[in-house]
Design an enzyme around this catalytic site. Structure first.
Site, PDB file in Angstrom:
ATOM      1  N   ALA A 144      -6.691  -2.868   3.583  1.00  0.00           N
ATOM      2  CA  ALA A 144      -6.898  -2.930   5.029  1.00  0.00           C
ATOM      3  C   ALA A 144      -8.373  -3.171   5.321  1.00  0.00           C
ATOM      4  O   ALA A 144      -8.739  -4.039   6.125  1.00  0.00           O
ATOM      5  CB  ALA A 144      -6.422  -1.628   5.676  1.00  0.00           C
ATOM      6  N   LYS A 145      -9.211  -2.439   4.619  1.00  0.00           N
ATOM      7  CA  LYS A 145     -10.649  -2.528   4.852  1.00  0.00           C
ATOM      8  C   LYS A 145     -11.204  -3.898   4.456  1.00  0.00           C
ATOM      9  O   LYS A 145     -11.937  -4.529   5.204  1.00  0.00           O
ATOM     10  CB  LYS A 145     -11.338  -1.427   4.029  1.00  0.00           C
ATOM     11  CG  LYS A 145     -12.839  -1.446   4.138  1.00  0.00           C
ATOM     12  CD  LYS A 145     -13.449  -0.205   3.517  1.00  0.00           C
ATOM     13  CE  LYS A 145     -13.514  -0.368   2.008  1.00  0.00           C
ATOM     14  NZ  LYS A 145     -13.973   0.827   1.333  1.00  0.00           N
ATOM     15  N   GLY A 202      -6.838   2.450   3.443  1.00  0.00           N
ATOM     16  CA  GLY A 202      -7.006   1.941   2.072  1.00  0.00           C
ATOM     17  C   GLY A 202      -7.895   0.714   1.974  1.00  0.00           C
ATOM     18  O   GLY A 202      -8.419   0.195   2.965  1.00  0.00           O
ATOM     19  N   ASP A 203      -7.997   0.287   0.731  1.00  0.00           N
ATOM     20  CA  ASP A 203      -8.901  -0.785   0.373  1.00  0.00           C
ATOM     21  C   ASP A 203      -8.500  -2.148   0.943  1.00  0.00           C
ATOM     22  O   ASP A 203      -9.329  -2.909   1.433  1.00  0.00           O
ATOM     23  CB  ASP A 203      -8.860  -0.852  -1.164  1.00  0.00           C
ATOM     24  CG  ASP A 203     -10.125  -1.415  -1.699  1.00  0.00           C
ATOM     25  OD1 ASP A 203     -11.186  -1.014  -1.189  1.00  0.00           O
ATOM     26  OD2 ASP A 203     -10.042  -2.283  -2.583  1.00  0.00           O
ATOM     27  N   ASP A 244       2.450 -12.972  -1.231  1.00  0.00           N
ATOM     28  CA  ASP A 244       1.814 -13.385  -2.479  1.00  0.00           C
ATOM     29  C   ASP A 244       0.544 -14.064  -2.002  1.00  0.00           C
ATOM     30  O   ASP A 244       0.605 -15.183  -1.476  1.00  0.00           O
ATOM     31  CB  ASP A 244       2.699 -14.361  -3.258  1.00  0.00           C
ATOM     32  CG  ASP A 244       2.046 -14.738  -4.575  1.00  0.00           C
ATOM     33  OD1 ASP A 244       0.837 -15.017  -4.582  1.00  0.00           O
ATOM     34  OD2 ASP A 244       2.752 -14.741  -5.606  1.00  0.00           O
ATOM     35  N   HIS A 245      -0.593 -13.396  -2.131  1.00  0.00           N
ATOM     36  CA  HIS A 245      -1.772 -13.914  -1.436  1.00  0.00           C
ATOM     37  C   HIS A 245      -2.211 -15.277  -1.973  1.00  0.00           C
ATOM     38  O   HIS A 245      -2.928 -16.000  -1.304  1.00  0.00           O
ATOM     39  CB  HIS A 245      -2.911 -12.891  -1.414  1.00  0.00           C
ATOM     40  CG  HIS A 245      -3.676 -12.789  -2.695  1.00  0.00           C
ATOM     41  ND1 HIS A 245      -3.203 -12.129  -3.788  1.00  0.00           N
ATOM     42  CD2 HIS A 245      -4.890 -13.279  -3.058  1.00  0.00           C
ATOM     43  CE1 HIS A 245      -4.090 -12.212  -4.772  1.00  0.00           C
ATOM     44  NE2 HIS A 245      -5.133 -12.914  -4.348  1.00  0.00           N
ATOM     45  N   ALA A 251      -3.557   2.366   6.256  1.00  0.00           N
ATOM     46  CA  ALA A 251      -4.661   1.765   6.998  1.00  0.00           C
ATOM     47  C   ALA A 251      -6.034   2.272   6.568  1.00  0.00           C
ATOM     48  O   ALA A 251      -7.049   1.689   6.940  1.00  0.00           O
ATOM     49  CB  ALA A 251      -4.473   2.024   8.489  1.00  0.00           C
ATOM     50  N   HIS A 290       1.856 -14.767  -8.841  1.00  0.00           N
ATOM     51  CA  HIS A 290       0.951 -15.887  -8.556  1.00  0.00           C
ATOM     52  C   HIS A 290       1.142 -17.088  -9.482  1.00  0.00           C
ATOM     53  O   HIS A 290       1.201 -18.229  -9.031  1.00  0.00           O
ATOM     54  CB  HIS A 290      -0.509 -15.438  -8.661  1.00  0.00           C
ATOM     55  CG  HIS A 290      -0.809 -14.135  -7.967  1.00  0.00           C
ATOM     56  ND1 HIS A 290      -0.269 -13.813  -6.746  1.00  0.00           N
ATOM     57  CD2 HIS A 290      -1.594 -13.083  -8.317  1.00  0.00           C
ATOM     58  CE1 HIS A 290      -0.723 -12.607  -6.381  1.00  0.00           C
ATOM     59  NE2 HIS A 290      -1.510 -12.153  -7.311  1.00  0.00           N
ATOM     60  N   LYS A 302      -3.817 -19.308  -0.147  1.00  0.00           N
ATOM     61  CA  LYS A 302      -5.053 -20.021  -0.513  1.00  0.00           C
ATOM     62  C   LYS A 302      -4.934 -21.486  -0.121  1.00  0.00           C
ATOM     63  O   LYS A 302      -3.914 -22.127  -0.382  1.00  0.00           O
ATOM     64  CB  LYS A 302      -5.314 -19.888  -2.025  1.00  0.00           C
ATOM     65  CG  LYS A 302      -5.689 -18.465  -2.458  1.00  0.00           C
ATOM     66  CD  LYS A 302      -6.058 -18.420  -3.931  1.00  0.00           C
ATOM     67  CE  LYS A 302      -6.122 -17.005  -4.463  1.00  0.00           C
ATOM     68  NZ  LYS A 302      -7.350 -16.290  -4.144  1.00  0.00           N
TER      69      LYS A 302
HETATM   70  C1  BG6 Z   1      -4.019  -9.454  -7.546  1.00  0.00           C
HETATM   71  C2  BG6 Z   1      -4.014  -8.659  -8.820  1.00  0.00           C
HETATM   72  O1  BG6 Z   1      -2.711  -9.738  -7.139  1.00  0.00           O
HETATM   73  O2  BG6 Z   1      -4.723 -10.670  -7.758  1.00  0.00           O
HETATM   74  C3  BG6 Z   1      -5.433  -8.404  -9.312  1.00  0.00           C
HETATM   75  O3  BG6 Z   1      -3.355  -7.418  -8.614  1.00  0.00           O
HETATM   76  C4  BG6 Z   1      -6.190  -9.695  -9.409  1.00  0.00           C
HETATM   77  O4  BG6 Z   1      -5.422  -7.739 -10.563  1.00  0.00           O
HETATM   78  C5  BG6 Z   1      -6.069 -10.500  -8.127  1.00  0.00           C
HETATM   79  O5  BG6 Z   1      -7.533  -9.381  -9.658  1.00  0.00           O
HETATM   80  C6  BG6 Z   1      -6.687 -11.871  -8.279  1.00  0.00           C
HETATM   81  O6  BG6 Z   1      -6.741 -12.477  -7.022  1.00  0.00           O
HETATM   82  P1  BG6 Z   1      -7.835 -13.540  -6.684  1.00  0.00           P
HETATM   83  O7  BG6 Z   1      -7.513 -13.990  -5.287  1.00  0.00           O
HETATM   84  O8  BG6 Z   1      -9.164 -12.871  -6.806  1.00  0.00           O
HETATM   85  O9  BG6 Z   1      -7.675 -14.620  -7.705  1.00  0.00           O
END
Ligand code: BG6
Length: 489
Positions: free
Chosen positions: A18-19, A15-16, A177-178, A13, A240, A182
């Site tokens: 979280a912040k 870390g980057d 997987d962020h 918590a 991704h 999106k």
């Molecule tokens: C992360 C990688 O998963 O995705 C980073 O570890 C990369 O190295 C980032 O910069 C890119 O994400 P976004 O949302 O900025 O395209």
């Protein structure tokens, strides 16, 4: 409006992540009424902070990220801190007591989310202790959210998965997987499956190739230590990039349920043509940036970055051609490319349609442009359709025209960021936009072949200049097939 009730325990918590992402996302959910007063957050990390210090940290993060103060004290009053040693049993017992106090205080119905926003080497240990000390023994739901990297290759991912599965069932594990959070990545399915215009054309009879680009301007920054072991292949392609390919290639699901969508994605990933080691150079190109210019500023090459070996063979760029061996896609290359220190920050998908059977506009000054569907994922969000229309005053010549839809919202407060959506999904128990183990395993199996070959053969790095669009060899991947990369702007 659906609102959620849960305890959220964030490991890492201080870390980057979280912040920058988690606290602001929770704050947005709170402001939108998607979190009622029935929630509490326990920050867990090594630093010996007090509750007050942590609450101040949370408030600062939100002010920096959101620049908004409304309700911030009420919101932050739900935050607690517990200094923690991941391998110390007593530490988990304290956490358990705190969790049950908060459960009563905020009427959380025993619902618990454990969010591991920290170094992956501790994932297994934490899961083991959460179960061992009874934190997972709760009347409500229990869910584990984990950040990447999920292993380093297939065997290590399997090992990690087995250790997590001792404490959590597959449907209780939310692998982030962020990119799946999106807006425009989620829109791929809608564009495909809600438009009579596209779905009938979405196959090898009408599409000649698909290009997926995710380029970054930033270099490796202060993450040299992690990146040296990862490289662009593990950092971006395994997760991704292949997730976007799966969404583009999958069959229509019979229903929009988590299981149906995931099973179609899994089938698409299973159909990716596996390479033999000696075929890797035919399909994949690696690159590493040298020095160059970033905007106006001179920047150093990857090998000069902090915590990077001066002889490093780590790739900061990957270009590749993926073939999907099924009836829909046989013969249609999916080209992917991703890299650091490229010319622009941009994630885009270009779907190139086949040429029409005969060109009536033979007298035109240039050959007819193919139709393109461009899906803009970031920084712009939207779609553009490239068509041909009459050039003014000429009956034989054409000019390209674009139909565009921009999804960018003026009101940034109402445009949920990826993490906000994913956190909300997790609280509601919707795992659709998280990766199932089968997807992770298939992606590793594919990527492992490439990394095995690359680690056994030296690369001639650096091979692209910072601020460029990557190495020349990546252009040849396409020109050998009679195509070229479409510009990303
Ligand atoms: C992360 C990688 O998963 O995705 C980073 O570890 C990369 O190295 C980032 O910069 C890119 O994400 P976004 O949302 O900025 O395209």
């Amino acid at each position: 409006q659906e609102t959620q009730v849960s305890l959220i325990m964030i490991f890492g918590a201080t870390g980057d992540l979280a912040k920058r992402k988690l606290f602001p996302s929770l704050y947005h959910l709170y402001r939108k009424g998607k979190l009622t007063d029935q929630f509490a957050v326990v920050g867990v990390a090594r630093r010996p902070w007090t509750n007050e210090e942590f609450v101040q940290h949370v408030k600062n993060s939100i002010e920096n990220a959101v620049g908004c103060h409304e309700d911030i004290d009420d919101f932050a009053s739900h935050f607690y801190y517990q200094p923690h040693d991941v391998s110390d049993t007593a530490s988990y017992q304290q956490l358990k007591e705190l969790a049950s106090e908060l459960d009563t205080k905020y009427r959380l119905e025993g619902n618990r989310i454990f969010y591991l926003a920290m170094a992956p080497e501790f994932f297994g240990t934490i899961a083991h202790h959460l179960k061992g000390e009874g934190l997972t023994d709760t009347a409500g739901f229990k869910r584990l959210v984990i950040e990447k990297p999920f292993g380093h290759d297939l065997p290590s991912a399997q090992e990690l998965n087995e250790s997590l599965r001792k404490a959590f069932k597959e449907d209780e594990i939310y692998r982030i997987d962020h990119y799946l959070g999106k807006q425009m990545v989620q829109n791929i399915e809608v564009i495909r499956f809600a438009n009579a215009l596209f779905e009938p054309l979405w196959n090898n009879r009408f599409i000649s190739n698909i290009q997926v680009t995710s380029s970054e301007v930033l270099g490796v920054e202060e993450r040299g230590r992690y990146y040296e072991k990862s490289g662009a292949l593990r950092d971006m392609v395994q997760n991704h990039m292949l997730q976007m390919v799966a969404l583009l290639a999958m069959e229509p699901p019979i229903k929009l349920t988590t299981d149906e969508i995931r099973s179609e994605k899994v089938k698409a990933l299973r159909a990716m043509r596996q390479m033999e080691a000696n075929e890797v150079p035919t399909y994949f190109v690696r690159g590493q940036y040298g020095s160059g210019v970033n905007g106006e500023t001179k920047v150093v090459g990857y090998r000069e970055e902090p915590n990077v070996d001066e002889q490093s063979n780590t790739e900061t760029y990957v270009g590749g051609k993926i073939l999907i061996d099924n009836f829909r896609w046989a013969g249609v290359p999916f080209y992917i490319r991703t890299g650091k220190r490229m010319a622009a920050k941009s994630t885009k998908i270009v779907v190139q349609f086949k040429d029409i059977p005969m060109n009536l506009y033979y007298g035109a000054t240039k050959p007819l442009s193919p139709n393109l569907l461009v899906i803009h994922i970031q920084p712009d969000e939207g779609i553009t359709l490239h068509l041909n229309a009459q050039r003014d005053g000429s009956s034989t010549e054409t000019k390209p025209v674009k139909l565009s839809f921009a999804n960018n919202s003026v009101d940034s407060m109402n445009t949920p960021e990826a993490y906000e959506k994913l956190l909300y999904d997790c609280m509601r128990g919707d795992a659709t936009n998280f990766t199932h183990w089968d997807e992770v395993a298939l992606s590793w199996a594919f990527v492992d072949k490439i990394s095995e070959y690359w680690s056994s053969t030296p690369a001639s790095f650096p091979n692209y200049e910072a601020g460029s669009m990557g190495p020349k060899q990546a252009d040849e991947l396409l020109s050998n097939d009679g195509f070229h990369w479409w510009p990303i702007d």
